[in-house]
Motif scaffolding. Sequence first.
Motif, mmCIF file in Angstrom:
data_model
loop_
_atom_site.group_PDB
_atom_site.id
_atom_site.type_symbol
_atom_site.label_atom_id
_atom_site.label_comp_id
_atom_site.label_asym_id
_atom_site.label_seq_id
_atom_site.Cartn_x
_atom_site.Cartn_y
_atom_site.Cartn_z
ATOM 1 N N SER A 187 13.714 38.887 2.225
ATOM 2 C CA SER A 187 14.337 38.931 3.552
ATOM 3 C C SER A 187 14.422 37.564 4.212
ATOM 4 O O SER A 187 15.123 37.411 5.215
ATOM 5 C CB SER A 187 13.542 39.885 4.459
ATOM 6 O OG SER A 187 12.196 39.473 4.583
ATOM 7 N N ASP A 188 13.748 36.549 3.670
ATOM 8 C CA ASP A 188 13.855 35.200 4.234
ATOM 9 C C ASP A 188 15.217 34.575 3.954
ATOM 10 O O ASP A 188 15.654 33.686 4.693
ATOM 11 C CB ASP A 188 12.750 34.297 3.674
ATOM 12 C CG ASP A 188 11.370 34.672 4.182
ATOM 13 O OD1 ASP A 188 11.290 35.349 5.228
ATOM 14 O OD2 ASP A 188 10.378 34.311 3.529
ATOM 15 N N HIS A 189 15.880 35.019 2.891
ATOM 16 C CA HIS A 189 17.124 34.375 2.481
ATOM 17 C C HIS A 189 18.284 35.339 2.288
ATOM 18 O O HIS A 189 19.421 34.901 2.074
ATOM 19 C CB HIS A 189 16.902 33.600 1.178
ATOM 20 C CG HIS A 189 15.781 32.615 1.253
ATOM 21 N ND1 HIS A 189 14.515 32.882 0.795
ATOM 22 C CD2 HIS A 189 15.728 31.374 1.779
ATOM 23 C CE1 HIS A 189 13.738 31.838 1.012
ATOM 24 N NE2 HIS A 189 14.451 30.908 1.601
ATOM 25 N N PHE A 190 18.013 36.644 2.320
ATOM 26 C CA PHE A 190 19.047 37.642 2.117
ATOM 27 C C PHE A 190 18.872 38.765 3.138
ATOM 28 O O PHE A 190 17.837 38.878 3.781
ATOM 29 C CB PHE A 190 18.949 38.245 0.705
ATOM 30 C CG PHE A 190 19.116 37.251 -0.408
ATOM 31 C CD1 PHE A 190 20.367 37.015 -0.962
ATOM 32 C CD2 PHE A 190 18.026 36.552 -0.913
ATOM 33 C CE1 PHE A 190 20.526 36.108 -1.998
ATOM 34 C CE2 PHE A 190 18.168 35.650 -1.951
ATOM 35 C CZ PHE A 190 19.427 35.423 -2.487
ATOM 36 N N ALA A 191 19.896 39.590 3.261
ATOM 37 C CA ALA A 191 19.775 40.801 4.075
ATOM 38 C C ALA A 191 19.086 41.876 3.239
ATOM 39 O O ALA A 191 19.552 42.230 2.155
ATOM 40 C CB ALA A 191 21.147 41.286 4.528
ATOM 41 N N VAL A 192 17.955 42.375 3.743
ATOM 42 C CA VAL A 192 17.168 43.395 3.059
ATOM 43 C C VAL A 192 17.101 44.614 3.974
ATOM 44 O O VAL A 192 16.679 44.493 5.132
ATOM 45 C CB VAL A 192 15.756 42.873 2.725
ATOM 46 C CG1 VAL A 192 14.860 43.985 2.216
ATOM 47 C CG2 VAL A 192 15.841 41.744 1.693
ATOM 48 N N PRO A 193 17.493 45.795 3.511
ATOM 49 C CA PRO A 193 17.535 46.962 4.402
ATOM 50 C C PRO A 193 16.193 47.353 4.995
ATOM 51 O O PRO A 193 16.125 47.805 6.139
ATOM 52 C CB PRO A 193 18.068 48.075 3.489
ATOM 53 C CG PRO A 193 18.836 47.368 2.424
ATOM 54 C CD PRO A 193 18.095 46.087 2.202
ATOM 55 N N GLU A 194 15.100 47.187 4.223
ATOM 56 C CA GLU A 194 13.799 47.664 4.686
ATOM 57 C C GLU A 194 12.702 46.766 4.128
ATOM 58 O O GLU A 194 12.697 46.439 2.944
ATOM 59 C CB GLU A 194 13.582 49.111 4.207
ATOM 60 C CG GLU A 194 12.278 49.736 4.626
ATOM 61 C CD GLU A 194 12.147 51.146 4.102
ATOM 62 O OE1 GLU A 194 12.474 52.096 4.845
ATOM 63 O OE2 GLU A 194 11.741 51.311 2.939
ATOM 64 N N GLY A 195 11.760 46.361 4.969
ATOM 65 C CA GLY A 195 10.657 45.533 4.495
ATOM 66 C C GLY A 195 11.094 44.120 4.155
ATOM 67 O O GLY A 195 12.023 43.563 4.744
ATOM 68 N N LYS A 196 10.439 43.521 3.149
ATOM 69 C CA LYS A 196 10.674 42.122 2.803
ATOM 70 C C LYS A 196 11.375 41.924 1.468
ATOM 71 O O LYS A 196 11.809 40.831 1.154
ATOM 72 C CB LYS A 196 9.331 41.371 2.781
ATOM 73 C CG LYS A 196 8.667 41.253 4.136
ATOM 74 C CD LYS A 196 7.383 40.437 4.044
ATOM 75 C CE LYS A 196 6.760 40.229 5.419
ATOM 76 N NZ LYS A 196 7.647 39.432 6.294
ATOM 77 N N ARG A 197 11.494 42.970 0.649
ATOM 78 C CA ARG A 197 12.052 42.809 -0.688
ATOM 79 C C ARG A 197 13.031 43.937 -0.987
ATOM 80 O O ARG A 197 12.927 45.037 -0.460
ATOM 81 C CB ARG A 197 10.940 42.831 -1.753
ATOM 82 C CG ARG A 197 9.838 41.783 -1.554
ATOM 83 C CD ARG A 197 10.305 40.405 -1.945
ATOM 84 N NE ARG A 197 9.208 39.450 -1.988
ATOM 85 C CZ ARG A 197 8.848 38.680 -0.969
ATOM 86 N NH1 ARG A 197 9.513 38.771 0.183
ATOM 87 N NH2 ARG A 197 7.853 37.821 -1.082
ATOM 88 N N ALA A 198 13.978 43.677 -1.875
ATOM 89 C CA ALA A 198 14.931 44.682 -2.327
ATOM 90 C C ALA A 198 15.480 44.229 -3.679
ATOM 91 O O ALA A 198 15.147 43.153 -4.182
ATOM 92 C CB ALA A 198 16.059 44.876 -1.310
ATOM 93 N N VAL A 199 16.351 45.061 -4.272
ATOM 94 C CA VAL A 199 16.955 44.760 -5.568
ATOM 95 C C VAL A 199 18.476 44.710 -5.410
ATOM 96 O O VAL A 199 19.075 45.599 -4.789
ATOM 97 C CB VAL A 199 16.562 45.816 -6.618
ATOM 98 C CG1 VAL A 199 17.417 45.677 -7.877
ATOM 99 C CG2 VAL A 199 15.091 45.680 -6.978
ATOM 100 N N GLU A 200 19.092 43.665 -5.969
ATOM 101 C CA GLU A 200 20.542 43.550 -5.995
ATOM 102 C C GLU A 200 21.019 43.798 -7.427
ATOM 103 O O GLU A 200 20.545 43.153 -8.371
ATOM 104 C CB GLU A 200 20.990 42.163 -5.525
ATOM 105 C CG GLU A 200 22.495 42.002 -5.442
ATOM 106 C CD GLU A 200 22.920 40.591 -5.082
ATOM 107 O OE1 GLU A 200 24.123 40.389 -4.815
ATOM 108 O OE2 GLU A 200 22.065 39.679 -5.072
#
Length: 369
Positions: free
Chosen positions: A246-259
Amino acid sequence: MNSISVTLVLLCATLPVALSLIEGLVYNGNFEHGPKSWQLSGSHILDPHALPNWVISGFVEYIKSGQKQGDMVLPVPRGNSALRLGNNASIRTTIQVTKGLFYSLTFGVSRTCAQDEKLNLSVIPNSEANDSAMLPMQTMYSTDGWDTFSWGFLAEASKVDIVFHHPQTDKYNPGCGPIIDLVALKAFPPHTRRQGIVKNGNFEEGPYVIPNTTWGVLIPSNIEDDHCPLVGWVVESLKAVRYIDSDHFAVPEGKRAVELVAGRESVIAQTLRSIPNTVYNLEFFVGDAKNLCEGSMLVEVFAGNSTFRVPYESKGKGGSKLVRLQFKAVSSRSKIRFLSSYYHMKSDFSGSLCGPVVDGVRIRVAPRA
């Protein structure tokens, strides 16, 4: 903390709880401590022990920021230095770990010459063939030609050797091969939180993300790595998925996600315990990473014997929607899978692959009507 000294690792190796919280660069993992001038011939390293905490063999070059090969600038992602592995070259470091604990290795890599460059990664000792991997680098995902990969392993001893090996040779250019930088390690606690039935459905437990970098971290296919660094999940595809923060990308929930960056060749999956003939509610977020990935996206979801297609219109500026689905379990094990139906590239004409973001996966037994 961006760097782990050898002393710190040795002290914490006797404290498994403390060690599970340690993450960062291995000692001299950014190669800023380099050879002396008399240990070099141009950029070619002559002494196998010229790099603190590393042992080299074969044709290895010490690359400085801004250095050129002909008209091409050799990329150094951060700091002043990196290594290039040429003809049959390898680098090795020894680290203290906790036996039986799961680890994830993160490292930066860039292709410099051949389209089909390969990089072999191994952890020694190991008793399984899957504790080594040959990572192909035909596809580069970032806009600047530099990708960060991750790789997982289970420590079988209290001290392990991590080896990067470039197995190819080029008689015309002995230095031709991948550049490596930013080698980091992360240890995981023994237990993972579940979101309902799903393990690590919010993707918070994953590989180490190098601070202040905008590439994300590529998680390779299970063909290369059976010990997936994305805890609880498997990358069931030919190509990688990207782990974003989430520091560099839009993340729907929390701090991490998968693209899902490679269309139908980017698949994440998890096998769950289920009760046959029971109806389950499945919910998750789908969105975009705010990385100029625009257009009509379609995420395919497989749950048990059910298939769903979830559309998402992306403007590439960040955004997401919550999706709710239902499926019926047909056995005591139900697999869920997510993939992108379409291939996408960023709208900046860089040719960089991108795709829909998945986050916040949860499954619960549906209330009876």
